[in-house]
Design a protein around this motif. Sequence first.
Motif, PDB file in Angstrom:
ATOM      1  N   GLY A 134       0.822  -1.206   0.000  1.00  0.00           N
ATOM      2  CA  GLY A 134       0.000   0.000   0.000  1.00  0.00           C
ATOM      3  C   GLY A 134       0.850   1.248   0.000  1.00  0.00           C
ATOM      4  O   GLY A 134       1.768   1.374   0.819  1.00  0.00           O
ATOM      5  N   ASP A 135       0.588   2.148  -0.969  1.00  0.00           N
ATOM      6  CA  ASP A 135       1.261   3.447  -0.996  1.00  0.00           C
ATOM      7  C   ASP A 135       0.204   4.523  -1.245  1.00  0.00           C
ATOM      8  O   ASP A 135      -0.998   4.263  -1.120  1.00  0.00           O
ATOM      9  N   ASN A 136       0.647   5.740  -1.583  1.00  0.00           N
ATOM     10  CA  ASN A 136      -0.304   6.839  -1.751  1.00  0.00           C
ATOM     11  C   ASN A 136      -0.818   6.946  -3.181  1.00  0.00           C
ATOM     12  O   ASN A 136      -2.012   7.049  -3.410  1.00  0.00           O
ATOM     13  N   VAL A 162      -1.550   0.942  -4.652  1.00  0.00           N
ATOM     14  CA  VAL A 162      -2.546   1.374  -3.649  1.00  0.00           C
ATOM     15  C   VAL A 162      -3.397   0.167  -3.255  1.00  0.00           C
ATOM     16  O   VAL A 162      -3.632  -0.728  -4.059  1.00  0.00           O
ATOM     17  N   ALA A 163      -3.850   0.157  -2.008  1.00  0.00           N
ATOM     18  CA  ALA A 163      -4.699  -0.936  -1.529  1.00  0.00           C
ATOM     19  C   ALA A 163      -6.101  -0.796  -2.110  1.00  0.00           C
ATOM     20  O   ALA A 163      -6.553   0.307  -2.432  1.00  0.00           O
ATOM     21  N   ILE A 164      -6.794  -1.946  -2.225  1.00  0.00           N
ATOM     22  CA  ILE A 164      -8.169  -1.962  -2.742  1.00  0.00           C
ATOM     23  C   ILE A 164      -9.136  -2.211  -1.587  1.00  0.00           C
ATOM     24  O   ILE A 164      -8.957  -3.140  -0.795  1.00  0.00           O
ATOM     25  N   GLU A 189      -8.612   4.610  -8.032  1.00  0.00           N
ATOM     26  CA  GLU A 189      -7.883   4.918  -6.792  1.00  0.00           C
ATOM     27  C   GLU A 189      -7.953   3.748  -5.808  1.00  0.00           C
ATOM     28  O   GLU A 189      -7.549   3.885  -4.650  1.00  0.00           O
ATOM     29  N   GLY A 190      -8.521   2.618  -6.238  1.00  0.00           N
ATOM     30  CA  GLY A 190      -8.585   1.441  -5.364  1.00  0.00           C
ATOM     31  C   GLY A 190      -9.892   1.282  -4.606  1.00  0.00           C
ATOM     32  O   GLY A 190     -10.034   0.359  -3.798  1.00  0.00           O
ATOM     33  N   ILE A 191     -10.852   2.193  -4.811  1.00  0.00           N
ATOM     34  CA  ILE A 191     -12.117   2.087  -4.065  1.00  0.00           C
ATOM     35  C   ILE A 191     -13.175   1.438  -4.951  1.00  0.00           C
ATOM     36  O   ILE A 191     -13.542   1.956  -6.009  1.00  0.00           O
ATOM     37  N   ILE A 192     -13.677   0.284  -4.488  1.00  0.00           N
ATOM     38  CA  ILE A 192     -14.615  -0.514  -5.280  1.00  0.00           C
ATOM     39  C   ILE A 192     -15.919  -0.699  -4.539  1.00  0.00           C
ATOM     40  O   ILE A 192     -15.965  -0.721  -3.305  1.00  0.00           O
TER      41      ILE A 192
END
Length: 438
Positions: A134-136, A162-164, A189-192
């Motif tokens: 995980g990074d920015n 980036v983390a999901i 951006e990783g948001i699902i």
Amino acid sequence: MKPIAVTLLAALAPSLAFAETAADAGRTTALHCAHFVDTAAGKLLGATTIVIDGKRIRSVQTGRVDVPGAGSIDIGDATCLPGLIDSHTHLTGETSPTGYTDQFRWNVADYAIRSTVYARRTLEAGFTTVRNLGDNDGESVALRNAINAGIVPGPRIFTAGVAIGSTGGHADGSDGYRKDLAGDPGPKEGIINGVDDAWKAVRQHYKDGDDLIKIMPSGGVLDESSSVDNAQMTLDEVKAVVAAAHDYGFTVAAHAHGAEGIRRAVVGGVDSIEHGTFMDDADMKLMKEHGTWYVPTIIAGKYVEEKANVPGYYPPQVAAKAKQVGPIIQQTAARAYKAGVKIAFGTDASVYPHGQNAKEFQYMVEAGIPPMVALQAATTHAAELLHKSKDLGSVEAGKFADVIAVDGNPLEDITRMQKVAFVMKEGVVYKQDGKPAP
Ligand SMILES: [Zn+2]
């Protein structure tokens, strides 16, 4: 863009010496160790000579053997081990009392420049490989590439970018912000939210050049939402991420504190559970059935508990969650080891200062994990989790020449792992006699 590029080059210039060292690594070297921890066999051996051709190990020979035509390195009465693997780091950030406000002032370049310092510290602590979970904004890809090119010294990085996770969850970095700052990030951006988003997010990671996938199926400590352990992804979302990941050859790591989030991740087919604080007996049984790895990160739990008692270090919501996790995480590691769950070493470096990674060994041993098993968790077993056993995880012919050494016997005193005297990565010496190599 230009001023940033110029600043970066200026900051990196002193490290270019490392690139030259790497370039003449085509020669043969005999590394003489007084003792050798063979993590593949689970044995402590006596004098051993490791013969290195360029980046890889040619042979491992019993005793002190002279190799005609080879250079030689004698590291005295120290004990050699394979280069260590930390299965859970965040090399592009580090804990700080101003961390929650810095993110409104810092650009990606600020994190990227600092990450070169954290990477070097990690390597000098004996960690020649990390999974960055995980990074920015993908800056760990740039760090990985700069290290691979010999421009900055650091561990070999396998990054998840980036983390999901889901809206409002642990991967949604904007929890608790004013609405216009919080925004509404999506799969890019990783948001699902849903199966289609899950596929899009994984494919975006492929496009971005990442190496593996990190998901957040349960709440976490350091975001400003209320729960550390609620379930934050559906089973279908987890399964979709895993199916998409397999199309691209990615493994999947799952951050999860809560029992239900852990259950969904394991049933959904992830490779590892990270933290696992509130793991119940049913979760452990499932993990054994599915062959799921457990990465305890005890040091992170202990560090956040300590800082939760420093007024103002964390926002109140975060401090409250840290106090829930801290006292339990080491007991969970003890229970999981007894239950026979497979354990890989990982620390969540960035939650505590980079370079202290090896303290985790001490916490693992305190939890009842035998020292040899703790060392295997950071070598042979971590390499298995990475699906890189052919190249990493032990000192054997054909593998990368990643070798470290500590004074004395780390099996008798595991805290010796916190004072690494010698570090070699891919045949290049980065630390000798406890000091950074010139
Ligand atoms: Zn983490």
